[in-house]
Write a protein that holds these residues in place. Structure first.
Motif, mmCIF file in Angstrom:
data_model
loop_
_atom_site.group_PDB
_atom_site.id
_atom_site.type_symbol
_atom_site.label_atom_id
_atom_site.label_comp_id
_atom_site.label_asym_id
_atom_site.label_seq_id
_atom_site.Cartn_x
_atom_site.Cartn_y
_atom_site.Cartn_z
ATOM 1 N N ARG A 112 16.752 3.540 -19.673
ATOM 2 C CA ARG A 112 17.603 4.671 -19.037
ATOM 3 C C ARG A 112 16.418 5.422 -18.123
ATOM 4 O O ARG A 112 16.818 6.000 -16.970
ATOM 5 C CB ARG A 112 18.192 5.709 -19.981
ATOM 6 C CG ARG A 112 19.696 4.783 -20.265
ATOM 7 C CD ARG A 112 20.674 5.944 -20.805
ATOM 8 N NE ARG A 112 20.012 6.888 -21.787
ATOM 9 C CZ ARG A 112 20.277 6.566 -23.050
ATOM 10 N NH1 ARG A 112 20.790 5.482 -23.562
ATOM 11 N NH2 ARG A 112 19.743 7.462 -23.932
ATOM 12 N N GLU A 113 15.321 5.767 -18.741
ATOM 13 C CA GLU A 113 14.408 6.532 -18.208
ATOM 14 C C GLU A 113 13.636 5.950 -17.027
ATOM 15 O O GLU A 113 13.507 6.453 -15.825
ATOM 16 C CB GLU A 113 13.241 7.209 -19.036
ATOM 17 C CG GLU A 113 13.698 8.451 -19.812
ATOM 18 C CD GLU A 113 13.883 9.727 -18.772
ATOM 19 O OE1 GLU A 113 12.767 10.407 -18.690
ATOM 20 O OE2 GLU A 113 15.034 9.908 -18.168
ATOM 21 N N SER A 144 11.529 8.932 -7.925
ATOM 22 C CA SER A 144 10.056 9.114 -7.920
ATOM 23 C C SER A 144 9.234 7.841 -7.454
ATOM 24 O O SER A 144 8.061 8.056 -6.920
ATOM 25 C CB SER A 144 9.457 9.962 -9.103
ATOM 26 O OG SER A 144 9.757 11.156 -9.101
ATOM 27 N N PHE A 145 9.695 6.593 -7.974
ATOM 28 C CA PHE A 145 8.827 5.373 -7.863
ATOM 29 C C PHE A 145 9.535 4.360 -7.207
ATOM 30 O O PHE A 145 10.757 4.146 -7.505
ATOM 31 C CB PHE A 145 8.300 5.021 -9.277
ATOM 32 C CG PHE A 145 7.331 6.030 -9.888
ATOM 33 C CD1 PHE A 145 6.088 6.196 -9.458
ATOM 34 C CD2 PHE A 145 7.894 7.062 -10.769
ATOM 35 C CE1 PHE A 145 5.250 7.319 -10.014
ATOM 36 C CE2 PHE A 145 7.035 8.168 -11.393
ATOM 37 C CZ PHE A 145 5.939 8.151 -10.905
ATOM 38 N N ASP A 146 8.872 3.345 -6.768
ATOM 39 C CA ASP A 146 9.341 2.028 -6.351
ATOM 40 C C ASP A 146 8.995 0.746 -6.891
ATOM 41 O O ASP A 146 10.089 0.051 -7.128
ATOM 42 C CB ASP A 146 8.673 1.921 -4.741
ATOM 43 C CG ASP A 146 8.867 3.012 -3.918
ATOM 44 O OD1 ASP A 146 9.956 3.497 -3.408
ATOM 45 O OD2 ASP A 146 7.872 3.542 -3.355
ATOM 46 N N VAL A 147 8.116 0.966 -7.938
ATOM 47 C CA VAL A 147 7.821 -0.297 -8.974
ATOM 48 C C VAL A 147 7.456 0.519 -10.087
ATOM 49 O O VAL A 147 6.463 1.256 -10.173
ATOM 50 C CB VAL A 147 6.822 -1.227 -8.242
ATOM 51 C CG1 VAL A 147 6.507 -2.194 -9.363
ATOM 52 C CG2 VAL A 147 7.218 -1.774 -6.957
ATOM 53 N N LEU A 182 13.272 5.313 -10.957
ATOM 54 C CA LEU A 182 13.116 4.462 -9.799
ATOM 55 C C LEU A 182 14.040 4.806 -8.542
ATOM 56 O O LEU A 182 15.153 5.482 -9.105
ATOM 57 C CB LEU A 182 13.491 3.100 -10.199
ATOM 58 C CG LEU A 182 12.368 2.198 -10.962
ATOM 59 C CD1 LEU A 182 13.035 0.883 -11.584
ATOM 60 C CD2 LEU A 182 11.587 1.892 -10.116
ATOM 61 N N ASP A 183 13.445 4.499 -7.573
ATOM 62 C CA ASP A 183 14.363 4.819 -6.383
ATOM 63 C C ASP A 183 15.174 3.813 -6.088
ATOM 64 O O ASP A 183 15.250 2.746 -6.773
ATOM 65 C CB ASP A 183 13.275 5.142 -4.898
ATOM 66 C CG ASP A 183 13.872 5.914 -3.939
ATOM 67 O OD1 ASP A 183 14.885 6.210 -4.053
ATOM 68 O OD2 ASP A 183 13.112 5.976 -2.896
ATOM 69 N N THR A 184 16.201 4.138 -4.977
ATOM 70 C CA THR A 184 17.025 3.012 -4.883
ATOM 71 C C THR A 184 16.704 1.764 -4.466
ATOM 72 O O THR A 184 15.682 1.592 -3.816
ATOM 73 C CB THR A 184 18.093 3.661 -3.608
ATOM 74 O OG1 THR A 184 18.431 4.819 -3.901
ATOM 75 C CG2 THR A 184 18.844 2.501 -3.222
ATOM 76 N N PRO A 215 0.712 -1.247 -0.098
ATOM 77 C CA PRO A 215 -0.054 -0.016 -0.060
ATOM 78 C C PRO A 215 0.998 1.231 -0.081
ATOM 79 O O PRO A 215 0.420 2.352 -0.325
ATOM 80 C CB PRO A 215 -0.886 -0.042 1.358
ATOM 81 C CG PRO A 215 -0.883 -1.739 1.383
ATOM 82 C CD PRO A 215 0.266 -2.124 1.179
ATOM 83 N N GLU A 216 2.200 1.149 0.642
ATOM 84 C CA GLU A 216 2.989 2.358 0.501
ATOM 85 C C GLU A 216 3.805 2.490 -0.700
ATOM 86 O O GLU A 216 4.544 3.333 -1.150
ATOM 87 C CB GLU A 216 3.870 2.414 1.466
ATOM 88 C CG GLU A 216 3.248 2.436 3.061
ATOM 89 C CD GLU A 216 2.387 1.076 3.444
ATOM 90 O OE1 GLU A 216 3.003 0.184 3.343
ATOM 91 O OE2 GLU A 216 1.364 1.263 3.980
ATOM 92 N N SER A 217 3.838 1.609 -1.630
ATOM 93 C CA SER A 217 4.634 1.588 -2.880
ATOM 94 C C SER A 217 4.001 2.885 -3.903
ATOM 95 O O SER A 217 2.884 2.931 -4.107
ATOM 96 C CB SER A 217 4.565 0.419 -3.536
ATOM 97 O OG SER A 217 5.034 -0.500 -2.924
ATOM 98 N N ARG A 218 5.134 3.299 -4.687
ATOM 99 C CA ARG A 218 4.756 4.349 -5.486
ATOM 100 C C ARG A 218 4.950 3.611 -6.927
ATOM 101 O O ARG A 218 6.169 3.654 -7.257
ATOM 102 C CB ARG A 218 5.904 5.621 -5.303
ATOM 103 C CG ARG A 218 5.738 6.441 -3.861
ATOM 104 C CD ARG A 218 6.996 7.356 -3.658
ATOM 105 N NE ARG A 218 7.987 6.440 -3.708
ATOM 106 C CZ ARG A 218 9.579 7.150 -3.939
ATOM 107 N NH1 ARG A 218 9.684 8.400 -4.212
ATOM 108 N NH2 ARG A 218 10.270 6.319 -3.638
#
Length: 268
Positions: free
Chosen positions: A152-153, A131-134, A158-160, A63-66
């Protein structure tokens, strides 16, 4: 951002109208529409909702995933993920017609507060780094000549330790498919890689491959079942021109191995 070129198999400009007519003709109540009512019309990729669900299980959003659905079409993946996992999803597609239809469908099923739809180019994403996790990418790269820019984009936004979930079609070495196909009316509209070349461009873009599955046989079996089943009144054929011929060509090429179906999880 301009709408996608008219020289593509996408963007008839009337996808919402066609889907709305089909829903009403099938007796669906638009005021009480359920996500299951859209299951056969909103997943515009091989194996449909089966593939979406299996890919999401591998991606494990919370639920917390961006979440970003990059190349979202009319929004089937975004709606499934938002509804199933309770997370917020951003959906990006180049085709404004599809974006408008996605927003409309999101509202009909009560998910407009969890999904943001934005017209944009997946090779030049309008988002900040990390900006995103998945990121989900289902049947997108075959339309994009510059695979390096695409991945590349995705890597950039994607976050770490973020991950890219891929369900895509590739081509066997020296194989030639018959056209039209669901993503291309002509060969010059299709930009398929071999599986090895897809792996290489992902790794070159900074990804490590966590999962790599060739599901060609499974995809061919399911698509043959689709071909022999009576058409659903609210299926992809309601807004995809010449769908029957396209799906027949796809199924034959998967069955004889000219096209390969690949599922992958790539980690930043």
């Amino acid at each position: 951002m301009n709408d996608i070129s008219v020289d593509t198999p996408y963007s008839s400009g009337v996808s919402r109208i066609d889907i709305e007519k089909a829903l009403i003709a099938a007796g669906r109540d638009l005021g009480a529409l359920q996500l299951t009512d859209l299951a056969l019309v909103e997943d515009f990729h091989t194996m449909g909702r089966i593939a979406t669900g299996a890919l999401a299980e591998l991606a494990r959003p919370t639920p917390e995933s961006r979440v970003l659905d990059a190349g979202s079409g009319i929004g089937g993946t975004a709606r499934f993920v938002a509804d199933t996992y309770g997370c917020r999803v951003t959906a990006v597609d180049l085709t404004e017609d599809y974006c408008e239809t996605a927003r409309w469908l999101n509202t009909l099923v009560g998910l407009e507060d969890r999904i943001v739809v934005q017209q944009g180019d997946v090779t030049d994403l309008p988002f900040a780094t990390g900006s995103f996790d998945v990121v989900f990418s289902q049947h997108v790269q075959m339309n994009i000549p510059d695979k390096n820019a695409l991945y590349r984009e995705v890597h950039r936004v994607l976050d770490t330790a973020g991950l890219l979930a891929i369900w895509d079609i590739t081509v066997a070495e020296d194989a030639v498919a018959d056209y039209p196909l669901p993503w291309a009316d002509r060969p010059d509209q299709s930009h398929l890689l071999t599986p090895a070349a897809l792996r290489a461009v992902l790794e070159r873009s900074g990804f490590a491959l966590e999962h790599w599955d060739d599901l060609t046989d499974q995809a061919a079996t399911i698509m043959r079942m689709v071909l022999t089943a009576p058409p659903n009144p609210v299926g992809l054929q309601v807004f995809v021109p010449n769908f029957a011929e396209k799906i027949e060509h796809l199924t034959q090429a998967l069955s004889d191995g000219r096209l390969r179906a690949i599922r992958a999880i790539a980690v930043k």
